[in-house]
Design an enzyme around this catalytic site. Structure first.
Site, PDB file in Angstrom:
ATOM      1  N   ASP A  48      -1.531   9.945  -0.339  1.00  0.00           N
ATOM      2  CA  ASP A  48       0.367   9.792   0.434  1.00  0.00           C
ATOM      3  C   ASP A  48       1.254   8.661  -0.550  1.00  0.00           C
ATOM      4  O   ASP A  48       0.633   7.587  -0.356  1.00  0.00           O
ATOM      5  CB  ASP A  48      -0.057   9.516   1.770  1.00  0.00           C
ATOM      6  CG  ASP A  48       1.208   8.867   2.371  1.00  0.00           C
ATOM      7  OD1 ASP A  48       1.972  10.336   3.315  1.00  0.00           O
ATOM      8  OD2 ASP A  48       1.606   8.263   2.893  1.00  0.00           O
ATOM      9  N   TYR A  53       9.072   4.130  -1.567  1.00  0.00           N
ATOM     10  CA  TYR A  53       7.855   3.330  -1.742  1.00  0.00           C
ATOM     11  C   TYR A  53       7.962   2.881  -3.209  1.00  0.00           C
ATOM     12  O   TYR A  53       7.099   1.950  -3.512  1.00  0.00           O
ATOM     13  CB  TYR A  53       6.369   4.561  -1.637  1.00  0.00           C
ATOM     14  CG  TYR A  53       5.992   3.950  -0.335  1.00  0.00           C
ATOM     15  CD1 TYR A  53       6.489   3.939   0.838  1.00  0.00           C
ATOM     16  CD2 TYR A  53       4.947   5.252  -0.284  1.00  0.00           C
ATOM     17  CE1 TYR A  53       6.027   4.528   1.977  1.00  0.00           C
ATOM     18  CE2 TYR A  53       4.663   5.203   1.204  1.00  0.00           C
ATOM     19  CZ  TYR A  53       4.778   5.534   1.963  1.00  0.00           C
ATOM     20  OH  TYR A  53       4.726   5.141   3.641  1.00  0.00           O
ATOM     21  N   LYS A  78       7.763  11.494   0.779  1.00  0.00           N
ATOM     22  CA  LYS A  78       8.677  11.773   2.295  1.00  0.00           C
ATOM     23  C   LYS A  78      10.262  11.944   1.246  1.00  0.00           C
ATOM     24  O   LYS A  78      10.490  11.124   0.290  1.00  0.00           O
ATOM     25  CB  LYS A  78       7.798  10.670   2.831  1.00  0.00           C
ATOM     26  CG  LYS A  78       7.027  10.809   3.149  1.00  0.00           C
ATOM     27  CD  LYS A  78       6.258   9.578   4.055  1.00  0.00           C
ATOM     28  CE  LYS A  78       5.125   9.433   3.881  1.00  0.00           C
ATOM     29  NZ  LYS A  78       4.437   8.373   3.113  1.00  0.00           N
ATOM     30  N   HIS A 111      11.000  10.898   6.143  1.00  0.00           N
ATOM     31  CA  HIS A 111       9.780   9.400   6.495  1.00  0.00           C
ATOM     32  C   HIS A 111      10.561   9.375   7.720  1.00  0.00           C
ATOM     33  O   HIS A 111       9.360   8.912   8.695  1.00  0.00           O
ATOM     34  CB  HIS A 111      10.439   9.156   5.203  1.00  0.00           C
ATOM     35  CG  HIS A 111      10.025   7.782   5.219  1.00  0.00           C
ATOM     36  ND1 HIS A 111       9.122   7.477   3.995  1.00  0.00           N
ATOM     37  CD2 HIS A 111       8.785   7.229   5.759  1.00  0.00           C
ATOM     38  CE1 HIS A 111       8.853   6.729   3.797  1.00  0.00           C
ATOM     39  NE2 HIS A 111       8.191   6.526   5.207  1.00  0.00           N
TER      40      HIS A 111
HETATM   41  P1  NDP Z   1      -3.550   0.103   6.797  1.00  0.00           P
HETATM   42  O1  NDP Z   1      -3.537   0.625   8.407  1.00  0.00           O
HETATM   43  O2  NDP Z   1      -3.649   1.276   5.870  1.00  0.00           O
HETATM   44  O3  NDP Z   1      -4.183  -1.411   6.185  1.00  0.00           O
HETATM   45  C1  NDP Z   1      -3.650  -1.478   4.836  1.00  0.00           C
HETATM   46  C2  NDP Z   1      -4.345  -2.713   4.968  1.00  0.00           C
HETATM   47  O4  NDP Z   1      -5.823  -3.109   5.376  1.00  0.00           O
HETATM   48  C3  NDP Z   1      -4.375  -4.079   4.318  1.00  0.00           C
HETATM   49  O5  NDP Z   1      -4.012  -4.849   3.544  1.00  0.00           O
HETATM   50  C4  NDP Z   1      -5.851  -3.362   3.320  1.00  0.00           C
HETATM   51  O6  NDP Z   1      -5.764  -4.221   2.501  1.00  0.00           O
HETATM   52  C5  NDP Z   1      -6.273  -3.579   5.058  1.00  0.00           C
HETATM   53  N1  NDP Z   1      -7.617  -3.027   4.388  1.00  0.00           N
HETATM   54  C6  NDP Z   1      -7.640  -1.777   3.679  1.00  0.00           C
HETATM   55  N2  NDP Z   1      -9.193  -1.656   3.724  1.00  0.00           N
HETATM   56  C7  NDP Z   1      -9.723  -2.698   4.431  1.00  0.00           C
HETATM   57  C8  NDP Z   1     -10.998  -2.244   4.758  1.00  0.00           C
HETATM   58  N3  NDP Z   1     -12.009  -2.353   4.494  1.00  0.00           N
HETATM   59  N4  NDP Z   1     -10.998  -4.198   6.205  1.00  0.00           N
HETATM   60  C9  NDP Z   1     -10.695  -4.508   6.111  1.00  0.00           C
HETATM   61  N5  NDP Z   1      -8.572  -4.224   5.640  1.00  0.00           N
HETATM   62  C10 NDP Z   1      -8.847  -3.435   4.791  1.00  0.00           C
HETATM   63  O7  NDP Z   1      -2.279  -0.382   6.894  1.00  0.00           O
HETATM   64  P2  NDP Z   1      -0.741   1.152   5.786  1.00  0.00           P
HETATM   65  O8  NDP Z   1       0.888   0.073   6.617  1.00  0.00           O
HETATM   66  O9  NDP Z   1      -0.803   0.827   4.690  1.00  0.00           O
HETATM   67  O10 NDP Z   1      -0.579   2.053   6.383  1.00  0.00           O
HETATM   68  C11 NDP Z   1      -1.259   3.156   5.855  1.00  0.00           C
HETATM   69  C12 NDP Z   1      -0.714   4.325   4.852  1.00  0.00           C
HETATM   70  O11 NDP Z   1       0.184   4.849   5.790  1.00  0.00           O
HETATM   71  C13 NDP Z   1       0.187   3.585   3.866  1.00  0.00           C
HETATM   72  O12 NDP Z   1      -0.069   2.864   2.493  1.00  0.00           O
HETATM   73  C14 NDP Z   1       0.992   4.643   3.829  1.00  0.00           C
HETATM   74  O13 NDP Z   1       1.268   5.580   2.757  1.00  0.00           O
HETATM   75  C15 NDP Z   1       1.001   5.214   4.936  1.00  0.00           C
HETATM   76  N6  NDP Z   1       2.500   4.929   5.587  1.00  0.00           N
HETATM   77  C16 NDP Z   1       3.354   5.822   6.249  1.00  0.00           C
HETATM   78  C17 NDP Z   1       5.053   5.788   6.612  1.00  0.00           C
HETATM   79  C18 NDP Z   1       5.571   5.948   7.501  1.00  0.00           C
HETATM   80  O14 NDP Z   1       6.514   5.585   7.999  1.00  0.00           O
HETATM   81  N7  NDP Z   1       5.306   7.057   7.387  1.00  0.00           N
HETATM   82  C19 NDP Z   1       4.251   4.048   7.545  1.00  0.00           C
HETATM   83  C20 NDP Z   1       3.927   2.738   7.084  1.00  0.00           C
HETATM   84  C21 NDP Z   1       2.006   3.638   6.587  1.00  0.00           C
HETATM   85  P3  NDP Z   1      -6.527  -4.570   0.613  1.00  0.00           P
HETATM   86  O15 NDP Z   1      -5.396  -3.093   0.114  1.00  0.00           O
HETATM   87  O16 NDP Z   1      -6.189  -6.032  -0.200  1.00  0.00           O
HETATM   88  O17 NDP Z   1      -7.709  -4.173   0.978  1.00  0.00           O
END
Ligand code: NDP
Length: 282
Positions: A48, A53, A78, A111
């Site tokens: 995604d 981004y 997006k 988006h």
């Molecule tokens: P997430 O809910 O996926 O959380 C990501 C965070 O969680 C990072 O800090 C990561 O740290 C941590 N993490 C990952 N795996 C674990 C685990 N097993 N245990 C504990 N912590 C963990 O957040 P996002 O906001 O990134 O959302 C996911 C995706 O959704 C985005 O990357 C994007 O692609 C999409 N998105 C879309 C939006 C929209 O407007 N359409 C808005 C926001 C997001 P680390 O990397 O250090 O593992």
């Protein structure tokens, strides 16, 4: 669903892997290319991304360097906020494809529904964007089209002029923010619901989550991702670490009981973590 490569089927028959790898905060650098390649090595087949981004080039490089055929991967991007409207959409789509270095996209989403600069004319500019989406879809440049952060009234206004209905809505969704009305609306309109920030952005320390995760012998991350799948959503977890990528894939071999699902509703008090679609400040 039994693994991240199992698929939901969109209303046009296109298959979409049931878990996507989130890339928000990854950039166009070598580290990000390596992270995305690692995710593909782990088994993720759905990536995604978004023009906004600033990582589409990294996604393209990772896909070209991962050893799989393009057709084995499902790539989403997006349309960014300032660029709504028919002409702007065609221009930005062309930049997206150039950034990715691909000749087709699996899924393209608007988006956000109401760009700051289009507060007064968002309906018209979204309809213009959608006309461009429909043309690109009919030309075979996009396999499926949809929206992101669209609530019922945003989708209704799109449908007034659409000839093809959106196939996906990507929404903030996790046990703290459930958006039941929009989810039900999407189901009624045969739209697959993707869950962004499915890990609550990593804020997984709530005692209820810790207790329930321990009960199922799972991590809190696995519990909330399974919650997503159990609701029929398509979660998009992001992680930079291989260990967590693997952890976030191992979410299928258990079932949360109806009683525990009910108990998890207590988390809804914490609510939204991102901007509201009607007032996002960009
Ligand atoms: P997430 O809910 O996926 O959380 C990501 C965070 O969680 C990072 O800090 C990561 O740290 C941590 N993490 C990952 N795996 C674990 C685990 N097993 N245990 C504990 N912590 C963990 O957040 P996002 O906001 O990134 O959302 C996911 C995706 O959704 C985005 O990357 C994007 O692609 C999409 N998105 C879309 C939006 C929209 O407007 N359409 C808005 C926001 C997001 P680390 O990397 O250090 O593992």
């Amino acid at each position: 669903m039994n693994c991240v490569q199992d698929s939901y089927v969109l209303s046009n028959g296109v298959k979409i892997p049931c878990v996507g790898f989130g890339t928000w905060k990854l950039l166009n650098d070598d580290t990000s290319v390596d992270i995305i390649k690692t995710a593909i090595d782990c088994g993720y087949r759905h990536i995604d991304s978004a023009f906004g981004y600033h990582n589409e080039e990294a996604v393209g490089k990772a896909v070209r360097g991962c050893g799989l055929k393009r057709s084995e991967l499902f790539i989403t991007s997006k349309l960014d906020n300032p660029d709504h409207g028919y002409e702007n959409t065609l221009k930005e789509f062309s930049m997206t494809m150039n950034n990715l270095g691909m000749d087709y996209l699996d899924l393209y989403l608007i988006h956000w529904p109401i760009p700051l600069k289009n507060r007064e004319n968002w309906k018209e500019v979204n309809q213009g964007s959608w006309k461009a989406f429909e043309e690109l879809y009919q030309d075979g440049k996009i396999k499926a089209i949809g929206v992101s952060n669209f609530l019922e009234h945003h989708i209704d206004s799109l449908l007034e002029a659409a000839t093809i209905a959106p196939m996906v809505d990507q929404l903030e969704l996790h046990p703290q923010y459930v958006q039941r009305e929009t989810v039900n609306y999407c189901k009624e309109h045969r739209m697959i619901v993707e869950a962004w920030s499915p890990l609550i952005k990593g804020q997984l320390g709530n005692p209820l989550l810790l207790d329930l995760a321990a009960k199922y012998n799972k991590s809190p991350a696995q519990l909330v991702l399974h919650w997503s799948i159990q609701h029929g959503f398509l979660p998009l977890p992001k992680s930079s670490s291989k260990e967590r990528m693997l952890e976030n894939m191992d979410i299928f071999n258990f079932e949360i009981t109806p009683e525990d699902l009910e108990e998890m509703k207590a988390l809804e008090v914490f609510g939204i973590t991102g901007p509201h679609p009607d007032s996002a400040p960009f």
